[in-house]
Motif scaffolding. Structure first.
Motif, PDB file in Angstrom:
ATOM      1  N   LYS A   1       0.829  -1.200   0.000  1.00  0.00           N
ATOM      2  CA  LYS A   1       0.000   0.000   0.000  1.00  0.00           C
ATOM      3  C   LYS A   1       0.867   1.255   0.000  1.00  0.00           C
TER       4      LYS A   1
ATOM      5  N   SER B   1      -4.970   9.572   9.493  1.00  0.00           N
ATOM      6  CA  SER B   1      -5.685   8.341   9.151  1.00  0.00           C
ATOM      7  C   SER B   1      -6.060   8.381   7.677  1.00  0.00           C
ATOM      8  N   VAL B   2      -6.370   7.226   7.116  1.00  0.00           N
ATOM      9  CA  VAL B   2      -6.780   7.155   5.717  1.00  0.00           C
ATOM     10  C   VAL B   2      -8.088   7.905   5.510  1.00  0.00           C
ATOM     11  N   GLU B   3      -8.973   7.866   6.524  1.00  0.00           N
ATOM     12  CA  GLU B   3     -10.272   8.538   6.428  1.00  0.00           C
ATOM     13  C   GLU B   3     -10.126  10.038   6.199  1.00  0.00           C
TER      14      GLU B   3
ATOM     15  N   LYS C   1     -11.006  12.162   2.881  1.00  0.00           N
ATOM     16  CA  LYS C   1     -12.291  12.743   2.490  1.00  0.00           C
ATOM     17  C   LYS C   1     -12.266  14.271   2.585  1.00  0.00           C
TER      18      LYS C   1
ATOM     19  N   LEU D   1     -13.340   7.290  -1.350  1.00  0.00           N
ATOM     20  CA  LEU D   1     -12.538   6.935  -0.188  1.00  0.00           C
ATOM     21  C   LEU D   1     -12.579   5.425   0.066  1.00  0.00           C
ATOM     22  N   GLU D   2     -13.762   4.839  -0.049  1.00  0.00           N
ATOM     23  CA  GLU D   2     -13.898   3.396   0.178  1.00  0.00           C
ATOM     24  C   GLU D   2     -13.051   2.599  -0.811  1.00  0.00           C
ATOM     25  N   LYS D   3     -12.980   3.087  -2.049  1.00  0.00           N
ATOM     26  CA  LYS D   3     -12.183   2.404  -3.065  1.00  0.00           C
ATOM     27  C   LYS D   3     -10.683   2.542  -2.785  1.00  0.00           C
TER      28      LYS D   3
ATOM     29  N   LYS E   1      -9.157   2.889   0.093  1.00  0.00           N
ATOM     30  CA  LYS E   1      -8.685   2.240   1.316  1.00  0.00           C
ATOM     31  C   LYS E   1      -7.879   0.971   1.039  1.00  0.00           C
TER      32      LYS E   1
ATOM     33  N   THR F   1      -2.199   3.769   2.908  1.00  0.00           N
ATOM     34  CA  THR F   1      -2.020   3.631   4.360  1.00  0.00           C
ATOM     35  C   THR F   1      -1.337   4.888   4.872  1.00  0.00           C
TER      36      THR F   1
END
Length: 221
Positions: free
Chosen positions: A159, A196-198, A201, A211-213, A215, A219
């Motif tokens: 990642k 964080s990855v979140e 957004k 964002l979901e894609k 993840k 990292t």
């Protein structure tokens, strides 16, 4: 008297031959079973040895056979394909094989978003972007090597680290083009490292679905 003596002599000769015949017959009578028994034992031993040899050869062959390595790998195919899902493919398969296993590209697929010739690895995620969707520039192995040499990094899982990746490395992420990669760098420069990855957004143009894609590919340290 002479005739009687001659008769007795004749009988003695006959008796001698009879005794000799009996003696010879008795000898063979007692010797033959022993020889037959010995021959039978030898034959039985030969049969036993011959039956054990194939068994030994089979055991040696089983021991000599190498343990076969797994010949399949599992990949997750997502995005603009006919049948997204998890597929098992041969070890030497490439991205194109995975896409064909998923039914091929849809009419909305952006073929430039994937490298069809790239070799697959176990547990790989293949995402095919749609037309109009931000698609990454497909890189060659040489380009990947150059980006690593300039300091771009990824973790052990492959990642991309959002806090150390450069522009070229960010574009190797499926779904991230040059503009979106630059937006990520601009956000990082203004706000510091991603916690964080979140937090992606908060980058311009990246919504919840994107964002979901992402993840699966990124990292943070």
């Amino acid at each position: 008297m002479e005739k009687i003596m001659e008769t007795i002599k004749e009988y003695k000769i006959v008796a001698a031959f009879v005794c000799l015949g009996v003696a010879i017959g008795g000898f063979f009578l007692f010797q033959t079973p022993t020889e037959s028994s010995s021959s039978a034992q030898s034959l039985a031993q030969e049969v036993l040895v011959s039956s054990e040899e194939p068994k030994k050869e089979t055991e040696e062959m089983v021991k000599a056979e190498p343990v076969e390595e797994p010949t399949l790998l599992t990949v997750d195919v997502k995005g603009a394909v006919q049948h997204p899902g998890i597929y098992e493919l041969k070890k030497e398969s490439r991205v194109n094989d995975a896409i064909q296993a998923a039914g091929g590209l849809t009419a909305e697929a952006e073929s430039k978003s994937v490298n069809l010739a790239q070799k697959l690895t176990d547990e790989a995620v293949i995402y095919v972007a749609k037309l109009g969707e931000e698609a990454p520039v497909v890189t060659t192995q040489a380009q990947v090597g150059n980006s690593q040499a300039t300091g771009a990094s990824s973790d052990a899982s492959g990642k991309v680290n959002l806090n150390t990746a450069d522009l070229a490395t960010l574009q190797t992420i499926s779904g991230i083009g040059q503009k979106r990669a630059q937006d990520i760098l601009d956000y990082r420069e203004s706000n510091g490292k991603f916690k964080s990855v979140e937090e992606l957004k908060n980058v311009s143009g990246i919504g919840a679905k994107t964002l979901e894609k992402l993840k699966a590919y990124v990292t943070v340290d």
